[in-house]
Design an enzyme around this catalytic site. Structure first.
Site, PDB file in Angstrom:
ATOM      1  N   THR A  44       0.827  -1.210   0.000  1.00 57.80           N
ATOM      2  CA  THR A  44       0.000   0.000   0.000  1.00 57.80           C
ATOM      3  C   THR A  44       0.861   1.260   0.000  1.00 57.80           C
ATOM      4  O   THR A  44       0.482   2.280  -0.586  1.00 57.80           O
ATOM      5  CB  THR A  44      -0.966  -0.012   1.195  1.00 57.80           C
ATOM      6  OG1 THR A  44      -0.247  -0.354   2.379  1.00 57.80           O
ATOM      7  CG2 THR A  44      -2.055  -1.035   0.991  1.00 57.80           C
ATOM      8  N   TYR A 107     -13.030  -1.220   2.592  1.00 53.98           N
ATOM      9  CA  TYR A 107     -14.318  -0.593   2.301  1.00 53.98           C
ATOM     10  C   TYR A 107     -15.509  -1.535   2.489  1.00 53.98           C
ATOM     11  O   TYR A 107     -16.496  -1.158   3.090  1.00 53.98           O
ATOM     12  CB  TYR A 107     -14.370   0.003   0.885  1.00 53.98           C
ATOM     13  CG  TYR A 107     -15.704   0.677   0.585  1.00 53.98           C
ATOM     14  CD1 TYR A 107     -15.979   1.939   1.107  1.00 53.98           C
ATOM     15  CD2 TYR A 107     -16.689   0.050  -0.155  1.00 53.98           C
ATOM     16  CE1 TYR A 107     -17.211   2.541   0.884  1.00 53.98           C
ATOM     17  CE2 TYR A 107     -17.923   0.630  -0.382  1.00 53.98           C
ATOM     18  CZ  TYR A 107     -18.170   1.884   0.143  1.00 53.98           C
ATOM     19  OH  TYR A 107     -19.382   2.481  -0.065  1.00 53.98           O
ATOM     20  N   TYR A 133      -2.106  -9.065   6.245  1.00 55.63           N
ATOM     21  CA  TYR A 133      -1.828  -7.668   6.601  1.00 55.63           C
ATOM     22  C   TYR A 133      -3.080  -7.065   7.208  1.00 55.63           C
ATOM     23  O   TYR A 133      -4.094  -6.899   6.525  1.00 55.63           O
ATOM     24  CB  TYR A 133      -1.386  -6.910   5.348  1.00 55.63           C
ATOM     25  CG  TYR A 133      -1.101  -5.425   5.521  1.00 55.63           C
ATOM     26  CD1 TYR A 133      -0.924  -4.843   6.765  1.00 55.63           C
ATOM     27  CD2 TYR A 133      -0.985  -4.602   4.405  1.00 55.63           C
ATOM     28  CE1 TYR A 133      -0.658  -3.487   6.901  1.00 55.63           C
ATOM     29  CE2 TYR A 133      -0.714  -3.249   4.525  1.00 55.63           C
ATOM     30  CZ  TYR A 133      -0.561  -2.704   5.776  1.00 55.63           C
ATOM     31  OH  TYR A 133      -0.289  -1.352   5.907  1.00 55.63           O
ATOM     32  N   ARG A 138      -6.898   1.851   8.181  1.00 53.18           N
ATOM     33  CA  ARG A 138      -7.013   2.188   6.760  1.00 53.18           C
ATOM     34  C   ARG A 138      -8.129   1.428   6.048  1.00 53.18           C
ATOM     35  O   ARG A 138      -8.639   1.883   5.035  1.00 53.18           O
ATOM     36  CB  ARG A 138      -5.683   1.891   6.047  1.00 53.18           C
ATOM     37  CG  ARG A 138      -4.503   2.746   6.497  1.00 53.18           C
ATOM     38  CD  ARG A 138      -4.650   4.207   6.101  1.00 53.18           C
ATOM     39  NE  ARG A 138      -4.552   4.421   4.682  1.00 53.18           N
ATOM     40  CZ  ARG A 138      -3.469   4.880   4.057  1.00 53.18           C
ATOM     41  NH1 ARG A 138      -2.379   5.159   4.741  1.00 53.18           N
ATOM     42  NH2 ARG A 138      -3.463   5.070   2.756  1.00 53.18           N
ATOM     43  N   LYS A 161       1.462  -9.103   9.035  1.00 51.52           N
ATOM     44  CA  LYS A 161       1.874  -7.727   9.320  1.00 51.52           C
ATOM     45  C   LYS A 161       0.743  -7.112  10.130  1.00 51.52           C
ATOM     46  O   LYS A 161      -0.354  -6.890   9.617  1.00 51.52           O
ATOM     47  CB  LYS A 161       2.102  -6.950   8.022  1.00 51.52           C
ATOM     48  CG  LYS A 161       2.429  -5.467   8.227  1.00 51.52           C
ATOM     49  CD  LYS A 161       2.550  -4.737   6.896  1.00 51.52           C
ATOM     50  CE  LYS A 161       2.807  -3.246   7.106  1.00 51.52           C
ATOM     51  NZ  LYS A 161       2.889  -2.506   5.815  1.00 51.52           N
ATOM     52  N   ILE A 203       7.674  -4.210   8.997  1.00 52.41           N
ATOM     53  CA  ILE A 203       7.496  -3.803   7.595  1.00 52.41           C
ATOM     54  C   ILE A 203       7.236  -2.310   7.650  1.00 52.41           C
ATOM     55  O   ILE A 203       6.173  -1.862   8.064  1.00 52.41           O
ATOM     56  CB  ILE A 203       6.373  -4.590   6.911  1.00 52.41           C
ATOM     57  CG1 ILE A 203       6.730  -6.084   6.902  1.00 52.41           C
ATOM     58  CG2 ILE A 203       6.156  -4.082   5.482  1.00 52.41           C
ATOM     59  CD1 ILE A 203       5.668  -6.990   6.303  1.00 52.41           C
TER      60      ILE A 203
END
Length: 293
Positions: A44, A107, A133, A138, A161, A203
């Site tokens: 991302t 979303y 992840y 986000r 992650k 990361i």
């Protein structure tokens, strides 16, 4: 298992928004020389959400070529559509990457069962090792430890992650996951403590601008040398925080350009370059961390 400082690499672009492959090659060399443990290509931070599939694949392929086996490469292959994530995973199978990095679908806010079925389908679509992840800030969805534990039973799901910044979450994960399941922080501000408390690496966005410092800090943290690790982490704290004054990767691309690591801070819409009101704050953070004179 990969350990240490793994860079969530920015994707350099020219003033027209086209991928700058010359600058990309220089970034790969920079991280190899700085002893970065691995590169995440087209995660991302690499703007995977705004580039075309064609550009996504080209960037990953070029990074693999530039790396030439000298540094492991992980490819972002997550999507909020399961079929799209599977397609990317298949494209990268046998490409030379060591794993795919799969962000939770954003979303559409799937349930925990939906998350399980999504990642299970991706893992079963190819033999490529997969790293989960989780970044609820986000994506608007939080993958709970119990779901991670279910997914860890799938042989080629090898790690996560975890970007909540919640160190209690790490303790929970450690208690219910196999010892060989890789635990990476996705939050630079708490990454040092994450490793001191048993995580395997970070990361990192900060590693884009301070790769040598992050590599050394991670080495100390993984060796349990708390005071040495915390000393470097404290030096980098202004960078950890100021690289998120606006949405990632807006500040880090500006910082990379300020340091001369990439020619321009250009991003693709809807992302725009760092607002002028934050320029001095990011510059001051780089100076305080001794990355700029």
């Amino acid at each position: 298992m990969l350990t240490g400082s793994i860079v969530a690499l920015v994707t350099p672009m020219d003033e027209t928004g086209e991928i700058d492959f010359i600058a990309l090659k220089e970034l790969v060399e920079f991280h190899i020389k700085s002893k970065t443990a691995a590169i995440v290509a087209m995660g991302t931070t690499g703007e995977s959400a705004t580039v075309s599939v064609d550009d996504h694949v080209k960037v990953v392929e070029r990074i693999i070529s530039f790396a030439a086996g000298r540094i492991p490469v992980i490819a972002g292959n997550g999507a909020n559509s399961t079929s799209e994530a599977i397609a990317l995973s298949k494209l990268f199978t046998n490409s030379g990457i060591v794993a795919g990095l799969n962000v939770t679908p954003y979303y559409n806010k799937p349930t925990q069962e939906g998350l399980y079925q999504h990642f299970k389908a991706i893992a079963e679509s190819s033999e490529l090792p997969q790293i989960l992840y989780n970044v609820p800030g986000r994506t608007a969805v939080d993958m709970l430890p119990e779901t991670v534990a279910r997914l860890a039973e799938i042989p080629n799901i090898i790690g996560i992650k975890e970007a909540t910044g919640d160190l209690e979450r790490l303790a929970h994960l450690k208690a219910i996951l196999p010892a060989d399941f890789a635990l990476y922080s996705g939050d630079d501000e708490t990454g040092c403590d994450f490793m001191l408390q048993g995580g395997h690496g970070v990361i990192s966005v900060t590693t884009n601008v301070a790769p040598a410092e992050m590599a050394t800090m991670c080495e100390f943290a993984l060796n349990g040398e708390k005071e040495k690790a915390k000393a470097i982490d404290s030096q980098l704290l202004p960078v950890h925080t100021n690289l998120f004054l606006e949405a990632n990767p807006i500040p880090v691309k500006w910082a990379c350009a300020e340091l001369g690591l990439i020619p321009t801070p250009k991003l693709r819409l809807p992302l725009t370059t760092l607002s002028e009101q934050y320029h001095q704050s990011v510059r001051d953070a780089l100076i305080e961390a001794k990355l700029l004179p």
